[in-house]
Design a protein around this motif. Structure first.
Motif, PDB file in Angstrom:
ATOM      1  N   GLY A  68       0.809  -0.982  -0.038  1.00 48.34           N
ATOM      2  CA  GLY A  68       0.063   0.048   0.226  1.00 48.34           C
ATOM      3  C   GLY A  68       0.633   1.220   0.071  1.00 48.34           C
ATOM      4  O   GLY A  68       2.174   1.172   0.179  1.00 48.34           O
ATOM      5  N   LYS A  69       0.304   2.241  -0.177  1.00 51.78           N
ATOM      6  CA  LYS A  69       0.997   3.683  -0.292  1.00 51.78           C
ATOM      7  C   LYS A  69       1.402   4.226   1.275  1.00 51.78           C
ATOM      8  O   LYS A  69       0.908   3.449   2.229  1.00 51.78           O
ATOM      9  CB  LYS A  69      -0.038   4.606  -0.776  1.00 51.78           C
ATOM     10  CG  LYS A  69      -1.116   5.084  -0.081  1.00 51.78           C
ATOM     11  CD  LYS A  69      -2.004   6.296  -0.664  1.00 51.78           C
ATOM     12  CE  LYS A  69      -1.308   7.480  -0.505  1.00 51.78           C
ATOM     13  NZ  LYS A  69      -2.170   8.888  -1.035  1.00 51.78           N
ATOM     14  N   THR A  70       2.215   5.069   1.138  1.00 56.74           N
ATOM     15  CA  THR A  70       2.763   5.675   2.404  1.00 56.74           C
ATOM     16  C   THR A  70       1.907   6.854   3.072  1.00 56.74           C
ATOM     17  O   THR A  70       1.615   7.431   1.929  1.00 56.74           O
ATOM     18  CB  THR A  70       4.311   6.117   2.474  1.00 56.74           C
ATOM     19  OG1 THR A  70       5.216   4.914   2.401  1.00 56.74           O
ATOM     20  CG2 THR A  70       4.720   7.033   3.455  1.00 56.74           C
ATOM     21  N   TYR A  71       1.683   6.902   4.073  1.00 54.00           N
ATOM     22  CA  TYR A  71       0.794   8.257   4.652  1.00 54.00           C
ATOM     23  C   TYR A  71       2.047   8.968   5.483  1.00 54.00           C
ATOM     24  O   TYR A  71       2.299   8.534   6.711  1.00 54.00           O
ATOM     25  CB  TYR A  71      -0.360   7.777   5.324  1.00 54.00           C
ATOM     26  CG  TYR A  71      -1.568   7.115   4.371  1.00 54.00           C
ATOM     27  CD1 TYR A  71      -2.524   7.989   3.898  1.00 54.00           C
ATOM     28  CD2 TYR A  71      -1.687   5.823   4.121  1.00 54.00           C
ATOM     29  CE1 TYR A  71      -3.300   7.339   2.953  1.00 54.00           C
ATOM     30  CE2 TYR A  71      -2.495   5.071   3.385  1.00 54.00           C
ATOM     31  CZ  TYR A  71      -3.497   5.880   2.713  1.00 54.00           C
ATOM     32  OH  TYR A  71      -4.415   5.482   2.104  1.00 54.00           O
ATOM     33  N   ARG A  72       2.159  10.078   4.937  1.00 55.62           N
ATOM     34  CA  ARG A  72       3.120  10.861   5.608  1.00 55.62           C
ATOM     35  C   ARG A  72       2.956  11.223   6.919  1.00 55.62           C
ATOM     36  O   ARG A  72       1.679  11.640   7.291  1.00 55.62           O
ATOM     37  CB  ARG A  72       3.466  12.152   4.605  1.00 55.62           C
ATOM     38  CG  ARG A  72       4.009  11.678   3.289  1.00 55.62           C
ATOM     39  CD  ARG A  72       5.448  11.018   3.365  1.00 55.62           C
ATOM     40  NE  ARG A  72       6.059  10.592   2.106  1.00 55.62           N
ATOM     41  CZ  ARG A  72       6.969   9.975   1.910  1.00 55.62           C
ATOM     42  NH1 ARG A  72       7.858   9.468   2.983  1.00 55.62           N
ATOM     43  NH2 ARG A  72       7.397   9.521   0.820  1.00 55.62           N
ATOM     44  N   GLY A  73       3.773  11.577   7.777  1.00 51.61           N
ATOM     45  CA  GLY A  73       3.635  11.910   9.238  1.00 51.61           C
ATOM     46  C   GLY A  73       4.792  12.125   9.977  1.00 51.61           C
ATOM     47  O   GLY A  73       6.167  12.120   9.447  1.00 51.61           O
ATOM     48  N   THR A  74       4.672  11.757  11.484  1.00 50.89           N
ATOM     49  CA  THR A  74       5.993  12.110  12.274  1.00 50.89           C
ATOM     50  C   THR A  74       6.420  10.610  12.493  1.00 50.89           C
ATOM     51  O   THR A  74       5.920   9.510  11.952  1.00 50.89           O
ATOM     52  CB  THR A  74       5.497  12.567  13.453  1.00 50.89           C
ATOM     53  OG1 THR A  74       4.487  11.867  14.312  1.00 50.89           O
ATOM     54  CG2 THR A  74       4.919  14.047  13.262  1.00 50.89           C
ATOM     55  N   SER A  75       7.434  10.558  13.120  1.00 53.06           N
ATOM     56  CA  SER A  75       8.361   9.152  13.321  1.00 53.06           C
ATOM     57  C   SER A  75       8.783   8.704  11.965  1.00 53.06           C
ATOM     58  O   SER A  75       8.720   7.458  11.743  1.00 53.06           O
ATOM     59  CB  SER A  75       7.514   8.396  14.266  1.00 53.06           C
ATOM     60  OG  SER A  75       7.254   8.826  15.622  1.00 53.06           O
ATOM     61  N   ASP A  76       9.318   9.678  11.110  1.00 46.15           N
ATOM     62  CA  ASP A  76       9.410   9.272   9.713  1.00 46.15           C
ATOM     63  C   ASP A  76      10.827   9.786   9.334  1.00 46.15           C
ATOM     64  O   ASP A  76      11.344  10.800   9.746  1.00 46.15           O
ATOM     65  CB  ASP A  76       8.226   9.850   8.805  1.00 46.15           C
ATOM     66  CG  ASP A  76       8.332   9.311   7.520  1.00 46.15           C
ATOM     67  OD1 ASP A  76       8.969   8.317   7.271  1.00 46.15           O
ATOM     68  OD2 ASP A  76       8.154   9.959   6.516  1.00 46.15           O
ATOM     69  N   ILE A  77      11.418   8.795   8.522  1.00 47.90           N
ATOM     70  CA  ILE A  77      12.721   9.454   7.932  1.00 47.90           C
ATOM     71  C   ILE A  77      12.057   9.785   6.386  1.00 47.90           C
ATOM     72  O   ILE A  77      11.768   9.370   5.559  1.00 47.90           O
ATOM     73  CB  ILE A  77      13.624   8.140   7.435  1.00 47.90           C
ATOM     74  CG1 ILE A  77      14.184   7.573   8.829  1.00 47.90           C
ATOM     75  CG2 ILE A  77      14.810   9.032   6.612  1.00 47.90           C
ATOM     76  CD1 ILE A  77      14.999   6.229   8.646  1.00 47.90           C
ATOM     77  N   SER A  78      12.001  11.373   6.329  1.00 49.88           N
ATOM     78  CA  SER A  78      10.889  11.915   5.570  1.00 49.88           C
ATOM     79  C   SER A  78      11.401  12.243   4.267  1.00 49.88           C
ATOM     80  O   SER A  78      11.055  12.193   3.191  1.00 49.88           O
ATOM     81  CB  SER A  78      10.121  13.018   6.189  1.00 49.88           C
ATOM     82  OG  SER A  78      11.168  14.002   6.780  1.00 49.88           O
ATOM     83  N   THR A  79      12.874  12.592   4.208  1.00 51.16           N
ATOM     84  CA  THR A  79      13.321  12.720   3.065  1.00 51.16           C
ATOM     85  C   THR A  79      15.030  12.091   2.994  1.00 51.16           C
ATOM     86  O   THR A  79      15.686  12.131   4.255  1.00 51.16           O
ATOM     87  CB  THR A  79      13.701  14.263   2.800  1.00 51.16           C
ATOM     88  OG1 THR A  79      14.611  14.941   3.814  1.00 51.16           O
ATOM     89  CG2 THR A  79      12.370  14.994   2.755  1.00 51.16           C
TER      90      THR A  79
END
Length: 322
Positions: A68-79
């Motif tokens: 499934g797709k990723t839903y962005r948010g916190t606790s994340d390696i975002s870039t």
């Protein structure tokens, strides 16, 4: 005892064939190892890097079809950032991304470096950063492609951004346990949010940085395709690896214990915001079981899985890579 910088990042993909096309054909990285996820040998694990598979240049992918797709948010390696030689290279890449229809932003300053943010076909948030003769962790060896001049080729990993709801616990682990140093801050490009804080290790520079973004307005991330599973930091040798294992015990950080990955040794643990960190040795490297010239051309298995090759190959889906 000091971490040298970034070792690799591992990302999730639902389409390994298209992933291979993007990271080799569009970005010009080399597939240095085609192997399996050692924790689930029915899944592929692809390693892209510089010409020699140098630690600090590796972007790896776990292949999980129908993810499934990723839903962005916190606790994340975002870039995740990738290094190029200079700002002129960003102009080359901007034109190349336009040609290939890659979603991209304008060239902007991040942490006082020229940078170009873009997304791959699964929404992975990537940034090209220009070194411009900055001192710090040595760059990798560019992989030759006829359509990408060597002076513009990608030469390693740049900073990763950790997006968290509360920064202090993550900063505490980075500085008190892992020995990172505060190196400044810069404004958010996402809106009126707190400045991103920069932490560095080893010789510094873009190959040794973690950026902390505080976003208390976001829900917790839900990882899927295009999401970053973990970030690994470089340990120079097995002696220091053993010392890091003891250090995690001393700080009573729940962790995986020593894990033999054959190409490197690893330690895994989650920092207080839940982001998965890995400490990985530079040694022995990807040429331990394949000649440097032909790395990545066949399914490679670590020695402890080699006796099960037939069983593993029978359960793997066919993967057609040019």
């Amino acid at each position: 005892m000091e971490l040298l910088g970034l070792h690799h990042v591992s990302i999730l993909t639902g389409k390994a064939e298209k992933n291979y096309e993007f990271y080799t054909k569009v970005l010009g990285l080399r597939l240095v190892k085609k192997t399996v996820n050692q924790d689930n040998t029915e899944s592929y694990h692809l390693f892209y890097a510089d010409a020699e598979g140098t630690p600090g240049t590796e972007v790896t992918f776990f292949d999980i079809p129908h993810l499934g797709k990723t839903y962005r948010g916190t606790s994340d390696i975002s870039t995740v950032s990738l290094r190029v030689k200079n700002s002129d290279s960003l102009l080359f890449w901007k034109e190349r991304f336009t040609h290939y229809g890659v979603e991209q932003d304008d060239i902007q300053k991040r942490a006082n470096r020229d940078s170009l943010a873009f997304r791959d076909f699964e929404g992975t948030r990537l940034i090209l950063v220009a070194d411009n003769d900055e001192k710090g962790v040595k760059a990798g060896v560019p992989w030759h492609r006829d359509d990408i001049p060597l002076e513009h080729a990608i030469i390693g990993l740049g900073p990763v951004t950790l997006t968290v709801a509360i920064a202090e616990p993550t900063i505490g682990v980075l500085t008190e346990v892992l020995g990172f140093r505060y190196a400044g801050s810069y404004p958010s490009l996402e809106g009126d949010y707190p400045e991103l804080m920069v932490y560095t290790t080893g010789e510094g520079g873009s190959g040794a940085e973690v950026h902390i973004e505080t976003r208390s307005d976001l829900p917790r991330v839900r990882l899927g395709r295009g999401g970053v599973h973990h970030v690994a930091f470089r340990v120079p040798n097995e002696k220091e690896y053993d010392q890091w294992a003891e250090r995690l015990k001393e700080y009573r950080l729940p962790n995986s214990g020593k894990v033999e990955r054959y190409y490197f040794k690893a330690l895994y643990f989650r920092e207080p915001n839940g982001i998965l960190f890995e400490l990985s040795t530079d040694t022995p490297g990807f040429a331990v079981d394949e000649p440097m010239e032909t790395m990545g051309q066949k399914l490679a298995l670590p020695s402890f899985l080699e006796p099960k090759r037939r069983e593993i190959e029978d359960k793997l889906r066919p993967l057609q890579l040019p």
